[in-house]
Each structure stands twice: as structure tokens, then as C-alpha cells.
Design a protein around this motif. Structure first.
Motif: not given
Length: 118
Positions: A12-15, A27-33
Motif C-alpha cells: 500500500a501507499e500511505m498518505a 490514510q493507508v491506500l492498499p494496491d489491491n483493496p
């Protein structure tokens, strides 16, 4: 009984957004939510960004104690965190009686403490 520990690894990416009031929103933004990847929770704790880029969050359990003394409007609790709490709660409709009720309840509390040897 063993405590069960569940670890979920995400790519994931994290903002991290700094708000106007100084708070930070993470905010954690997974590559494959996907639904149900991580069980939702609400917790007090400490989150930190580690030097290797990972984000770590440690949940603190809220310790609730039953009151040692409970009066009509006042209660006394001895906390495990080293603090003692005296809470006075009064309905809005009794504001005009605040001074009298506070004095009465504090007298009851001090009498209780004297009986207990404090």
C-alpha cells in the motif's frame, strides 16, 4: 488461554495529511483493496512512521474502574494509572441547586473517606 494475534500484510501507499488544527490524518491506500482485508476498529493508541517507511500503531486499552464510592451526583474512582477521579454530574434542570448539592455530596464523600480510614 492464549491470546490470538492476527497480522495482515498489505502492499500500500500511505498518505499523511496535516490538518489546520495541527492534527495529522493518516490514510493507508492498499494496491489491491478488498472488503474485509482489515477488521475495522476504534482505539486510543500511538501511531508512528518508522525510519524504514513502515507505519506502526500500538493500541492502548482503556482501563475502566468501577467507582469506589457512588453518590447521587458524585463518584470517586482510584485509577490504575495513578490518578484518582472525583466526578460530579448534575442534570441541567438542577443548576440552581448546584452549590447546595455539591456541598452535600462532597460532605458525604468526605464522611465515606473518613469511615474508610483516609
Amino acid at each position: 488461554m492464549k491470546k490470538r494475534q492476527k497480522t495482515v500484510v498489505l502492499s500500500a501507499e500511505m498518505a499523511v495529511t496535516e490538518m489546520e488544527n495541527g492534527m495529522r490524518y493518516v490514510q493507508v491506500l492498499p494496491d489491491n483493496p478488498g472488503v474485509g482485508m482489515v477488521t475495522p476498529f476504534v482505539a486510543n493508541g500511538r501511531g508512528q512512521m518508522l525510519s524504514n517507511g513502515t507505519f506502526d500503531f500500538v493500541q492502548r486499552k482503556r482501563i475502566r474502574r468501577k467507582p469506589e464510592f457512588k453518590g447521587e451526583h458524585i463518584s470517586l474512582s482510584f485509577g490504575q494509572d495513578g490518578t484518582d477521579r472525583v466526578i460530579f454530574a448534575l442534570p441541567n434542570g438542577q443548576r440552581d441547586e448546584l452549590r447546595m448539592l455539591l456541598m452535600e455530596d462532597v460532605l458525604r464523600l468526605t464522611s465515606y473517606l473518613e469511615e474508610q480510614g483516609w
